[in-house]
Motif scaffolding. Sequence first.
Motif, PDB file in Angstrom:
ATOM      1  N   PHE A   6      55.185  56.541 108.705  1.00 52.32           N
ATOM      2  CA  PHE A   6      55.904  56.933 107.489  1.00 52.32           C
ATOM      3  C   PHE A   6      56.974  55.893 107.197  1.00 52.32           C
ATOM      4  O   PHE A   6      57.831  55.615 108.034  1.00 52.32           O
ATOM      5  CB  PHE A   6      56.545  58.309 107.660  1.00 52.32           C
ATOM      6  N   ASP A   7      56.893  55.291 106.007  1.00 51.58           N
ATOM      7  CA  ASP A   7      57.881  54.314 105.568  1.00 51.58           C
ATOM      8  C   ASP A   7      59.018  55.045 104.868  1.00 51.58           C
ATOM      9  O   ASP A   7      58.813  55.660 103.814  1.00 51.58           O
ATOM     10  CB  ASP A   7      57.235  53.284 104.627  1.00 51.58           C
ATOM     11  N   PHE A  22      55.401  65.715 116.151  1.00 57.65           N
ATOM     12  CA  PHE A  22      56.201  64.808 116.986  1.00 57.65           C
ATOM     13  C   PHE A  22      56.543  63.602 116.137  1.00 57.65           C
ATOM     14  O   PHE A  22      55.727  63.135 115.345  1.00 57.65           O
ATOM     15  CB  PHE A  22      55.409  64.372 118.226  1.00 57.65           C
ATOM     16  N   ILE A  23      57.781  63.108 116.283  1.00 58.86           N
ATOM     17  CA  ILE A  23      58.149  61.888 115.563  1.00 58.86           C
ATOM     18  C   ILE A  23      58.895  60.948 116.498  1.00 58.86           C
ATOM     19  O   ILE A  23      59.535  61.372 117.466  1.00 58.86           O
ATOM     20  CB  ILE A  23      59.002  62.172 114.308  1.00 58.86           C
ATOM     21  N   LYS A  24      58.813  59.666 116.204  1.00 60.17           N
ATOM     22  CA  LYS A  24      59.574  58.645 116.922  1.00 60.17           C
ATOM     23  C   LYS A  24      59.953  57.562 115.916  1.00 60.17           C
ATOM     24  O   LYS A  24      59.079  56.912 115.330  1.00 60.17           O
ATOM     25  CB  LYS A  24      58.741  58.046 118.066  1.00 60.17           C
ATOM     26  N   ASP A  63      63.801  72.036 107.585  1.00 59.21           N
ATOM     27  CA  ASP A  63      62.502  71.399 107.385  1.00 59.21           C
ATOM     28  C   ASP A  63      62.600  69.879 107.321  1.00 59.21           C
ATOM     29  O   ASP A  63      61.728  69.213 106.743  1.00 59.21           O
ATOM     30  CB  ASP A  63      61.852  71.909 106.092  1.00 59.21           C
ATOM     31  N   SER A  64      63.644  69.304 107.871  1.00 56.73           N
ATOM     32  CA  SER A  64      63.822  67.861 107.762  1.00 56.73           C
ATOM     33  C   SER A  64      64.291  67.261 109.074  1.00 56.73           C
ATOM     34  O   SER A  64      64.754  67.967 109.970  1.00 56.73           O
ATOM     35  CB  SER A  64      64.813  67.530 106.644  1.00 56.73           C
ATOM     36  N   TYR A  65      64.173  65.940 109.175  1.00 58.88           N
ATOM     37  CA  TYR A  65      64.656  65.173 110.317  1.00 58.88           C
ATOM     38  C   TYR A  65      65.733  64.218 109.811  1.00 58.88           C
ATOM     39  O   TYR A  65      65.480  63.403 108.920  1.00 58.88           O
ATOM     40  CB  TYR A  65      63.515  64.404 110.975  1.00 58.88           C
ATOM     41  N   ILE A  91      58.767  55.659 110.761  1.00 56.18           N
ATOM     42  CA  ILE A  91      58.634  56.724 111.754  1.00 56.18           C
ATOM     43  C   ILE A  91      57.168  56.855 112.153  1.00 56.18           C
ATOM     44  O   ILE A  91      56.278  56.855 111.300  1.00 56.18           O
ATOM     45  CB  ILE A  91      59.111  58.083 111.196  1.00 56.18           C
ATOM     46  N   LEU A  92      56.946  56.977 113.456  1.00 53.21           N
ATOM     47  CA  LEU A  92      55.636  57.389 113.958  1.00 53.21           C
ATOM     48  C   LEU A  92      55.575  58.902 113.920  1.00 53.21           C
ATOM     49  O   LEU A  92      56.483  59.579 114.415  1.00 53.21           O
ATOM     50  CB  LEU A  92      55.425  56.905 115.394  1.00 53.21           C
ATOM     51  N   VAL A  93      54.527  59.452 113.324  1.00 57.42           N
ATOM     52  CA  VAL A  93      54.359  60.896 113.198  1.00 57.42           C
ATOM     53  C   VAL A  93      53.026  61.291 113.822  1.00 57.42           C
ATOM     54  O   VAL A  93      51.996  60.673 113.543  1.00 57.42           O
ATOM     55  CB  VAL A  93      54.387  61.339 111.725  1.00 57.42           C
ATOM     56  N   ARG A  94      53.067  62.330 114.668  1.00 61.49           N
ATOM     57  CA  ARG A  94      51.824  62.836 115.259  1.00 61.49           C
ATOM     58  C   ARG A  94      51.515  64.216 114.717  1.00 61.49           C
ATOM     59  O   ARG A  94      52.399  65.062 114.577  1.00 61.49           O
ATOM     60  CB  ARG A  94      51.942  62.901 116.783  1.00 61.49           C
TER      61      ARG A  94
END
Length: 819
Positions: free
Chosen positions: A179-180, A148-150, A115-117, A158-161
Amino acid sequence: MVYRGEDLENLEDEQLQRTKRTKNDIFLRNAALWTLFLWGLVVFLKTLGFMIHEGDINTANWHWPLPSLKPQLNKISFENVRNSTFTPKLHSVQWIGGFNSSDHDKGLFLREEVDSYVVKSVFDEKYSRVLLSDKTFDYEGHNYSVEFIKASPDLKQILVRSNTTKNWRHSTFGTYFLFDVTENAFRILGHNIAKAQWSPNSIDVAYVHANDLYLYSSKTHTVSKRVTDDGSPQVFNGKPDWVYEEEVFEGDSAMWWSPSGDFIAFLKINETQVHEFPIPYFSQQEEDIYPEVRKIKYPKSGSPNPSVQLMIYNLELQEISGINAGNESTLITEVLWVGDSQVLAKTTDRSSDVLSVVIADAKRQGAHQIPRTESSGDGWWEITHNTMYVSQDSSKGRKQDGYVDLVPLNGYNHLAYFSPADTTKPIMLTDGDWEVVNGPTAIDFETNDVYFIGTKKSSMERHIYSVNLHEPLKVKEITDTTEEGYFSVSFSSGCRFALVSHLGPEVPYQKIIDLKSDQHDTSTNGNVIGKTLFYLEENKVLKARLEDYSIPQKTFSELRLGEDENGEDIVANSFEILPNNFNPKLKNHYPVFFYAYGGPNSQQVAEIFSIGFNQVVASQLNAIVVVVDGRGTGFKGKRFRALVRNNLGDVEAQDQILAAKLYAEKPYVDANKISLFGWSYGGYLTLKTLEKDAGRTFKYGMSVAPVTDWRLYDSVYTERYMHTPQQNRDGYARSKVHNATALGEATRFLLMHGSGDDNVHFQNSLRFLDLLDLAGVENYDMHVFPDSDHSIRYHNANNIVFDKLLNWAGQAYEGRFLN
C-alpha cells in the motif's frame, strides 16, 4: 385431602379474617420490641461513652460487635477464567522509525485506532499521521481484510497481509499487498506467500513463495529477481522447516537484510534425508469416511537432520554465494550482520556440545573465518536470538564494529562485548551469581548504554538494568528493585523512550518513560531512572473487579528439599496457592495439587500476575496448589540446570517427590490426596515421577500430551540434553517411561493426548498404552482428542481437557478411585 370448589371459597374467607387478626397481633408485638431495643441502645451508648472517657476501652482496636454486612465474595470459577474476567489488558507498541540517535528520537509508534492505523509520538501528543484508514479494502473486485501490516522504514509504504492461513506454531501463509501511503493505492505482491520483509532502503521487499526467495522492487513494482529456483517440499530458502521453526528460531523467518540493504543472507534448508511422519486426521470433513493423512518431515533423535547452509545474495552483482559453516549435521542457530558486509553465524554440532562463531565477508564469495570455538563442558549451548550488532563510531569511542553476546561466566550467563567482531577476547560487561535473561534488549548508540533484563535481585523476578560499553561491570538499576517485580521492556528506535510493563506480582500496568528527561518522577512506581510520560494501561477495571472475588492467596518461596548426593542443600523455587478460608488448624484435611513442567532451562515459578486454572483448582476443590521448579530448570546457574544432561527425568522427578514429602508431613494435609499434573514435558515428568515414586507419596497423576520415550521426540531439542541414542543408549533407556509395574502402584492416573499432535506425536501415548497392556496395568483413565494438535483446541477440546482435569481431580480427592 381433596377440596371441592365451594369448600375452597369458604376457606379463603376464613383465612382472610385470620390474616387480619394476625397482622394486628404482629404490629403490637413489634412495637413493644422496638421500644425495648431503643431503650437498651441508649443505655449501651451511654455506658460505652463513659468507658471510653475513662480509658477502659482502646478505641484503636475496638470494633462494632455485630457481624459484617459486607456481601459474600465470589469464588474463582472456570467461567471467570474462560471469559477473561481476570485477564489484564496488555498492549504491544510497534516502534517505528530508522533513527540511530536518541537526540532525534521522537518515539514514533504505530497504533491501531478503530478502523485505521496511525503513527503517533510519545513525545508529541499532537503528532498523528494516518497510514491506513480502513481495515478492509477492495482490489480488482474482491474484498480483503487487513490482518497484519508492516510499515517501510521511511513510512511511505506498508506491507499488508490478508487471507491468512495458519501453518505450524509460528508460521502462516497469506496474500500480501503493498500500500502506497502517498498514492493511496494497493498493489498485489502475491498469493500464498510465507514471509515478506522490508529492506532497510525502504525500496526492496524479500519474500518467500513456494520455498523460493524473491525480491520485489517497490520502485518499479515488479519482481526484480528470483533469487533461488530450487525451492520444493524438501528445500526451504529463507524460511525454516518444521524443526528449525519449532526448536531453533522459534519464528517463521530465515532471512536477514544487511544494514545498508546491499545484501541479504538466508538459510537453505534441505530436508531430503529427513524421515516423514504421517499424521491421520479423522474429523476434518463430515463426508470423509477415510482419514486424511498429512506427512511431515520430522527428525527424531538419532535420525538424519536437515542439512543447512548459509547463503548470501549480492543485490548489485546479482550473485549468490554459499558459506561452508560446518558439515551436514551442523545446526545454524543465529545469524546477524556485524557490519555492512560482514555476517555472523552461530553454529553448533547436533548435540550442542561445541559452539562456533563464523564470520563471512559478503563481498568475497565463500570467504569466512571462525574466530570462536567453545566447548560447553558438562552442559550444553542453549540457543539465543538477541545478539546485537554494535556499529563503529570513533566519536563515541567505538573504534571498530562489534557485537554484544550472551556468554557463560563462572556458571552464569552474562553480557560480553566483542570488538572487533573477530576478536576472541571479549570485554565482560556483567558478572556475578545471577543471570542476564536472553541477552541484550537494546543499545543506545549515543550513550553506549546496553539495556537488559536480569535476575540480579531474584531468579523469580525480572528487573531492567543498564551497563555502559566503556564502564563494564557497573550495572545501573532502571526499575525499583526494593519492590518485588517482574518487568518486560521495549525501546523506541533511538532508545530514548521505553515501554515498561510491570507484569507482576501485582495487577499489571504499562507506562512510557523518557530516559533522557532532565526531570524525574516525584514518587517511584516501577522505574527509578527516567520520567514517566503517561500510563498506557493501569488495569483499573480489573483492580475494581478483583474486590468482588475471594482470590486464593499465592506466596513465593525457596524450598529446601533435602541434600543431594554430595551432601549439599537442594534449594528450589516454589509457590503455593492456598484455598479460600484456609485453616491450618485442621487435621489431615487438605489435598495437594502439584503442577509441574520442569523442562531443561524452563521456569514456571515467576512472580507474574495470573489467575487461571491453578486458582480454579484451589477455589473449587479446596486444595493447596504447589509448583516447584526443581533441578534442571533455568535462571539459577549452570550447576543447577546441567545435572539433567544425558539423564532426563531423574533429578526432576526426585525433586517433585521430595517436595511432596514435605507437604505430606504438614498436619493439615491429607497425605492420601496428593496429585501431580503436567502437560508436554510436564506430562512426561508426571509419569516419570509416578514411576519413581511407585505410589508412596503421589497417589494420583494427570498427564497431558507427554513424551514417553525420547527416541520419539525431535532431534534438535532432545539431543541438546541427551546426545544421540547411539551415543547414550543407557541414558535413553533410563529416561523413557518404562516401569509399568511401578506406575501400577499409584492409586490412579489420567492420560490425555490429541491425535493430531505434530509436536509430541500421539505415538508416545500409544507406545505407553501398549506397555501398560503388556504389564496388565489398568489403574488409569484415557481421553483422546481427535485431530487436536499439541495445544488441544480443535472442536471445543480445550474446554473439555480442563473440565476433565478438574472433575477427575475432584473425584480423586473424594475417594472415588479407591475401590
